[in-house]
Motif scaffolding. Structure first.
Motif, PDB file in Angstrom:
ATOM      1  N   TRP A  13      -9.233   6.061  58.288  1.00 51.35           N
ATOM      2  CA  TRP A  13      -9.909   6.436  59.533  1.00 51.35           C
ATOM      3  C   TRP A  13      -8.926   6.917  60.589  1.00 51.35           C
ATOM      4  CZ3 TRP A  13     -14.957   7.159  59.830  1.00 51.35           C
ATOM      5  CH2 TRP A  13     -15.771   6.568  58.862  1.00 51.35           C
ATOM      6  N   ARG A  14      -7.713   6.401  60.581  1.00 52.34           N
ATOM      7  CA  ARG A  14      -6.753   6.833  61.600  1.00 52.34           C
ATOM      8  C   ARG A  14      -6.401   8.311  61.421  1.00 52.34           C
ATOM      9  NH1 ARG A  14      -1.379   3.373  62.407  1.00 52.34           N
ATOM     10  NH2 ARG A  14      -2.993   1.927  63.138  1.00 52.34           N
ATOM     11  N   SER A  15      -6.078   8.690  60.177  1.00 47.92           N
ATOM     12  CA  SER A  15      -5.774  10.105  59.923  1.00 47.92           C
ATOM     13  C   SER A  15      -6.995  10.985  60.181  1.00 47.92           C
ATOM     14  CB  SER A  15      -5.297  10.281  58.478  1.00 47.92           C
ATOM     15  OG  SER A  15      -4.124   9.531  58.247  1.00 47.92           O
ATOM     16  N   PHE A  16      -8.167  10.476  59.859  1.00 52.52           N
ATOM     17  CA  PHE A  16      -9.390  11.242  60.096  1.00 52.52           C
ATOM     18  C   PHE A  16      -9.613  11.485  61.590  1.00 52.52           C
ATOM     19  CE2 PHE A  16     -14.128  11.276  60.541  1.00 52.52           C
ATOM     20  CZ  PHE A  16     -14.326  12.545  60.028  1.00 52.52           C
ATOM     21  N   ARG A  17      -9.289  10.490  62.415  1.00 48.95           N
ATOM     22  CA  ARG A  17      -9.440  10.670  63.863  1.00 48.95           C
ATOM     23  C   ARG A  17      -8.488  11.751  64.384  1.00 48.95           C
ATOM     24  NH1 ARG A  17      -9.899   4.938  64.036  1.00 48.95           N
ATOM     25  NH2 ARG A  17      -7.717   4.761  64.711  1.00 48.95           N
ATOM     26  N   ALA A  70     -16.184   8.985  64.674  1.00 52.79           N
ATOM     27  CA  ALA A  70     -15.012   8.548  63.905  1.00 52.79           C
ATOM     28  C   ALA A  70     -14.278   7.401  64.591  1.00 52.79           C
ATOM     29  CB  ALA A  70     -14.053   9.731  63.709  1.00 52.79           C
ATOM     30  N   ARG A  71     -14.391   7.317  65.902  1.00 47.82           N
ATOM     31  CA  ARG A  71     -13.661   6.268  66.634  1.00 47.82           C
ATOM     32  C   ARG A  71     -14.436   4.959  66.716  1.00 47.82           C
ATOM     33  NH1 ARG A  71      -9.207   6.173  69.666  1.00 47.82           N
ATOM     34  NH2 ARG A  71      -9.030   4.569  71.267  1.00 47.82           N
ATOM     35  N   PHE A  72     -15.750   5.038  66.880  1.00 42.63           N
ATOM     36  CA  PHE A  72     -16.527   3.831  67.150  1.00 42.63           C
ATOM     37  C   PHE A  72     -17.543   3.482  66.065  1.00 42.63           C
ATOM     38  CE2 PHE A  72     -15.433   5.687  71.334  1.00 42.63           C
ATOM     39  CZ  PHE A  72     -14.644   4.656  71.817  1.00 42.63           C
ATOM     40  N   PHE A  77     -17.720   7.397  55.517  1.00 45.10           N
ATOM     41  CA  PHE A  77     -16.557   8.256  55.716  1.00 45.10           C
ATOM     42  C   PHE A  77     -16.779   9.646  55.110  1.00 45.10           C
ATOM     43  CE2 PHE A  77     -12.480   9.949  54.271  1.00 45.10           C
ATOM     44  CZ  PHE A  77     -11.708   9.861  55.424  1.00 45.10           C
ATOM     45  N   ASN A  78     -17.258   9.700  53.869  1.00 45.33           N
ATOM     46  CA  ASN A  78     -17.429  10.989  53.191  1.00 45.33           C
ATOM     47  C   ASN A  78     -18.459  11.859  53.909  1.00 45.33           C
ATOM     48  OD1 ASN A  78     -15.560  10.410  51.176  1.00 45.33           O
ATOM     49  ND2 ASN A  78     -17.081   9.420  49.877  1.00 45.33           N
ATOM     50  N   PHE A  79     -19.507  11.240  54.404  1.00 47.13           N
ATOM     51  CA  PHE A  79     -20.529  12.015  55.113  1.00 47.13           C
ATOM     52  C   PHE A  79     -19.955  12.617  56.395  1.00 47.13           C
ATOM     53  CE2 PHE A  79     -23.738  12.124  58.494  1.00 47.13           C
ATOM     54  CZ  PHE A  79     -24.626  13.048  57.961  1.00 47.13           C
ATOM     55  N   GLN A  80     -19.206  11.816  57.173  1.00 40.44           N
ATOM     56  CA  GLN A  80     -18.636  12.340  58.413  1.00 40.44           C
ATOM     57  C   GLN A  80     -17.633  13.454  58.131  1.00 40.44           C
ATOM     58  OE1 GLN A  80     -17.491   9.755  61.605  1.00 40.44           O
ATOM     59  NE2 GLN A  80     -18.616   7.998  60.768  1.00 40.44           N
ATOM     60  N   LEU A  81     -16.777  13.258  57.116  1.00 44.68           N
ATOM     61  CA  LEU A  81     -15.792  14.290  56.795  1.00 44.68           C
ATOM     62  C   LEU A  81     -16.479  15.577  56.330  1.00 44.68           C
ATOM     63  CD1 LEU A  81     -12.841  15.151  56.346  1.00 44.68           C
ATOM     64  CD2 LEU A  81     -12.971  14.110  54.067  1.00 44.68           C
ATOM     65  N   SER A  82     -17.490  15.441  55.472  1.00 38.41           N
ATOM     66  CA  SER A  82     -18.203  16.629  54.970  1.00 38.41           C
ATOM     67  C   SER A  82     -18.912  17.369  56.104  1.00 38.41           C
ATOM     68  CB  SER A  82     -19.215  16.205  53.901  1.00 38.41           C
ATOM     69  OG  SER A  82     -18.556  15.574  52.819  1.00 38.41           O
TER      70      SER A  82
END
Length: 534
Positions: A13-17, A70-72, A77-82
């Motif tokens: 999640w950190r890298s994703f943010r 992504a922060r709260f 995870f996969n849904f947000q990234l997609s």
């Protein structure tokens, strides 16, 4: 491709943010470019319009919502990234179509998004993102060729760009997998190292030996509680020479090429030993182990005596029965008068039988940890009776032992123990003294410490040789052919059990032993001292 994530992937999640933050900045720049148009808008044909404002505004709103999700709300995870990648593909493809296709260079912006998504995403999804970007780029360029008059040869550029999408996604995924493996390995090694440090720290704190880490300049870097306790200091921090000068001198001697160990005295005049060892640290620190030599010697002695006690207890019955038979047989033989040689041999049998019986009795006495039954003893009367009994046993005149005990002086001691201690000490003194008048003296003396008294047993003999002073209290050490080597050892143990001590005074002519004990409150004082001594 699927195998890439089956064992190593986990949501980051950190890298994703960070990825979402980059896209938020990208969307903000696009929005500012429309609000404040410039030359680049004209070149790319991205002039402000309702369509562009709607597209870029919706893109920026999606980026803002994605950042807060992504922060709260760290779930799916996969849904947000997609969702974030899909938004990039759609918006950038439309902008690329408006700006003139692949020749505008906007397609390269997708490479950054794909690379970042591939670093944090799963293997199959990485290929899906690359395929999605490829399809969007080809469709956008194809529609441009059909409806807006793009150069037909530009489709080749779109193909190369699509190949770049796949290459970027695959290479970024391989790099991301390696990074995640190394990160996981570093994390697990960090946890193992932290656990090992905690265990080592607890082990060092609980060690019965003191441990000090000293810098080359003599500064104590670290120490465990046992080191401070052995040295008798509340803290050993600071310069070693200020806290333990003898230990510091031993360290300096070792650094100069001397012995790697030193003996010295610590808290309570206890005998300590120190060992010096160099470390592999870059600072050149020295490791010092401090151990209680007296405790080690005492433990070894107790183990020896315990083993001997068990052995003797098991065979005492078997030894004493033959001894009794031999002694009885020698007594019967003494009734027959067969000459001087015969009587001398019988005396040898009797003396050695008595000695063997005395050895068995003394060894058995070591295993009996009887608690001292202390009482207040009037020394003048007790010693007078004791001297009469001992001199009668030795067939010596009354003037042989001189008593110097003022009236009214008391000692807190077990009566039978004090009798046994003095019998051993005075018996040894008579053996080495001249046996003339006053050759053995028992002198009363008070110590500087309130509530304690001393009895000095002094003879006019040659005294204890300097080389034997450290051994005379050791069990089974004797210089007499008929001795057992247990008398002085048992005498000292009895003194300790009564809250006192037995020492050999140095210097002067003749033997000089000192028995110390309490003269004040009997019950509590002796109990406390005996507990502390044990």
């Amino acid at each position: 491709m699927q195998g890439w994530l089956t064992t190593t992937w986990e949501p980051n999640w950190r890298s994703f943010r960070y990825f979402v933050l980059y896209r938020l900045l990208l969307g903000g720049l696009c929005l500012l470019g429309l609000v404040f148009p410039g030359e680049w808008n004209v070149r790319l044909n991205l002039l402000p319009s309702v369509l562009l404002y709607t597209l870029v505004g919706a893109y920026f709103a999606a980026m803002v919502s994605g950042y807060f999700l992504a922060r709260f709300w760290q779930q799916h995870f996969n849904f947000q990234l997609s969702f974030q990648v899909l938004a990039d593909v759609l918006v950038i493809s439309v902008l690329m179509f408006i700006a003139g296709g692949v020749s505008s260079g906007l397609g390269l912006v997708l490479l950054i998004s794909l690379a970042a998504a591939s670093l944090v995403g799963q293997g199959r999804l990485v290929l899906f993102y690359a395929a999605l970007a490829t399809l969007a780029a080809l469709m956008s360029q194809s529609f441009g060729i059909l409806y807006r008059g793009f150069d037909p040869g530009s489709i080749v550029q779109a193909g190369f760009l699509s190949a770049g999408y796949f290459a970027t996604a695959i290479l970024a995924r391989l790099l991301g997998q390696r990074i995640m493996i190394n990160e996981d390995l570093a994390r697990r090694r960090g946890i193992a190292l932290d656990n090992q440090i905690r265990i080592n720290q607890r082990v060092v704190e609980r060690m019965q030996d003191g441990v000090l880490i000293v810098a080359p300049d003599g500064q104590v870097v670290r120490y465990n509680p046992m080191a401070a306790r052995l040295l008798g200091l509340p803290s050993v921090a600071g310069q070693l020479v200020d806290n333990a000068p003898t230990l510091a001198a031993g360290l300096a001697h070792w650094l100069a090429g001397g012995d790697d160990s030193v003996l010295f005295f610590g808290a309570g005049n206890s005998e300590l030993g120190a060992r010096f060892e160099s470390t592999a640290s870059s600072d050149g620190d020295v490791l010092i182990f401090v151990e209680d030599v007296g405790r080690i010697k005492e433990q070894a002695k107790q183990l020896k005596l315990a083993a001997l006690g068990r052995l003797t207890a098991s065979i005492a019955h078997e030894i004493r029965n033959p001894l009794s038979a031999i002694s009885h047989a020698s007594e019967l033989l003494q009734e027959e008068r067969r000459g001087e040689i015969f009587e001398r041999l019988l005396r040898i049998i009797g003396d050695n039988t008595a000695r063997l019986d005395r050895i068995v009795s003394d060894v058995l006495e070591l295993g009996r940890q009887n608690q001292a039954q202390v009482e207040i003893i009037a020394l003048r009367e007790f010693l007078g009776n004791f001297a009469v009994e001992l001199l009668a046993n030795e067939n010596l005149p009354a003037s042989t032992i001189a008593l110097d005990v003022p009236p009214g002086k008391m000692i807190c001691f077990d009566r039978s123990h004090l009798h046994q201690v003095l019998w051993n000490l005075v018996g040894n003194a008579l053996r080495h003294a001249s046996r003339g008048p006053g050759s053995v003296r028992i002198v009363f003396a008070g110590e500087d410490v309130p509530g304690r008294v001393e009895l000095h047993v002094i003879d006019d003999g040659p005294g204890v040789p300097e080389a034997l002073r450290d051994q005379i209290f050791e069990p089974f050490f004797t210089t007499h052919t008929l001795g057992t080597g247990l008398g002085l050892f048992i005498a000292r143990e009895l003194c300790v059990a009564n809250g006192g001590a037995l020492v050999l005074r140095a210097g002067g002519g003749g033997g000089h032993f000192i028995v110390s004990g309490r003269s004040d409150t009997c019950q509590s004082a002796v109990a406390n001292d005996a507990l502390a001594a044990s």
